[in-house]
Motif scaffolding. Sequence first.
Motif, PDB file in Angstrom:
ATOM      1  N   GLY A 162       1.113  -1.481   0.048  1.00  0.00           N
ATOM      2  CA  GLY A 162      -0.046  -0.351   0.057  1.00  0.00           C
ATOM      3  C   GLY A 162       0.849   1.440   0.027  1.00  0.00           C
ATOM      4  O   GLY A 162       2.179   1.608   0.253  1.00  0.00           O
ATOM      5  N   ASP A 228      -2.489   5.533  -1.822  1.00  0.00           N
ATOM      6  CA  ASP A 228      -4.127   4.649  -1.715  1.00  0.00           C
ATOM      7  C   ASP A 228      -4.509   5.060  -0.958  1.00  0.00           C
ATOM      8  O   ASP A 228      -6.468   5.397  -0.770  1.00  0.00           O
ATOM      9  CB  ASP A 228      -3.783   3.260  -1.236  1.00  0.00           C
ATOM     10  N   ILE A 254      -8.910   7.763  -3.899  1.00  0.00           N
ATOM     11  CA  ILE A 254      -8.264   7.927  -2.363  1.00  0.00           C
ATOM     12  C   ILE A 254      -9.253   8.282  -1.429  1.00  0.00           C
ATOM     13  O   ILE A 254      -9.776   8.926  -1.006  1.00  0.00           O
ATOM     14  CB  ILE A 254      -7.587   8.427  -2.857  1.00  0.00           C
TER      15      ILE A 254
END
Length: 350
Positions: A162, A228, A254
């Motif tokens: 991530g 992200d 996001i």
Amino acid sequence: MKLRLAFVFCAFIFSLFAGWILRARSSQHENKSSEAELVIGLSMDTLKEERWQRDRDIFVTKAESLGAKVLVQSANSDDTRQMQDVQALLSNNIDVLVIVPHNGDAMAKAVQLAHEAGVPVMAYDRMINNCALDLYICFDNVRVGELQAQYLVERLPQSRPGRLIRILGAKTDPCSFQYKEGQDNILKPYLARGALEIIHEDWAENWKPENAKKITNAALTQHGGSFDAVLASNDGTAGGAIQALMEEGLSGKILVTGQDAELVACQRLMAGTQAMTIYLPIQKLATRAAELAVQLGKRKPVITRAGTHNGAVEVPTVLLEVITVTKENLKETVIADGFHSAREVFGERE
């Protein structure tokens, strides 16, 4: 003769009894007057944000219901002005001083001045460092950071590491470091095993949304939209980040965290542009703080279950719990508590 003596004796007893009643009533009046004259000085960092206006109003209402008078000063996020505010409050013969510090280090001098005047000091929501502070009341700020980070790591991609940007709070606010501590508690294991990468982070000066927008814009310039989440430490900085994302067509794509459950943030939850916020039951915090301020003002002992070291002493601390809020539990938390109304949050969708 005996009858006359008996009469004189009875008259003497009656006069003593009447005098005792008058003195008792006078004492009761003095006590009530004393209670009515209890003066609390409330020195606030700022009143620009909705959250702090709520704190002030609830605190003042509760204190007044307890027979106290509250003198409020707001420093507009200026250390020099806040010190002047404190001096002005002390010159008004306050019984207790409550400070929401703009700078937790700078206000140590204010605590010293108050103590020299014989006035106890309570720090509200933010710690005052390196001084003999009498009492500290706040939400569990480390837990706030943990909940923000936990929300994100549970939603990280499983097929790759991530990527997130992190917007920290104001460096002058001790709470910013506590939020970061909580976030780090959760993020470190993921960072250590390569499951997560912080591609950009910075501190938002004075918690201003425009500074958070600049931080997000810098991240977008360097990395594009290839991340992200935005780990924003409060709703104001979340708003700045979301504005930058909107300009790039990334709003809602996001994840963005927040804190304070501000009305606009709750509306963003419903719109899908902000993923979560942390609800701080301000009613409980401000109400309890007012009660404690009155106790301190009357020089009554305050018993706490926790302590926080501020660099000089272990400060007796009252901690309150916090709650993660998403689109799914808005009604059961923020709205159920009356913090915002359904009409305010949902508008036409109510």
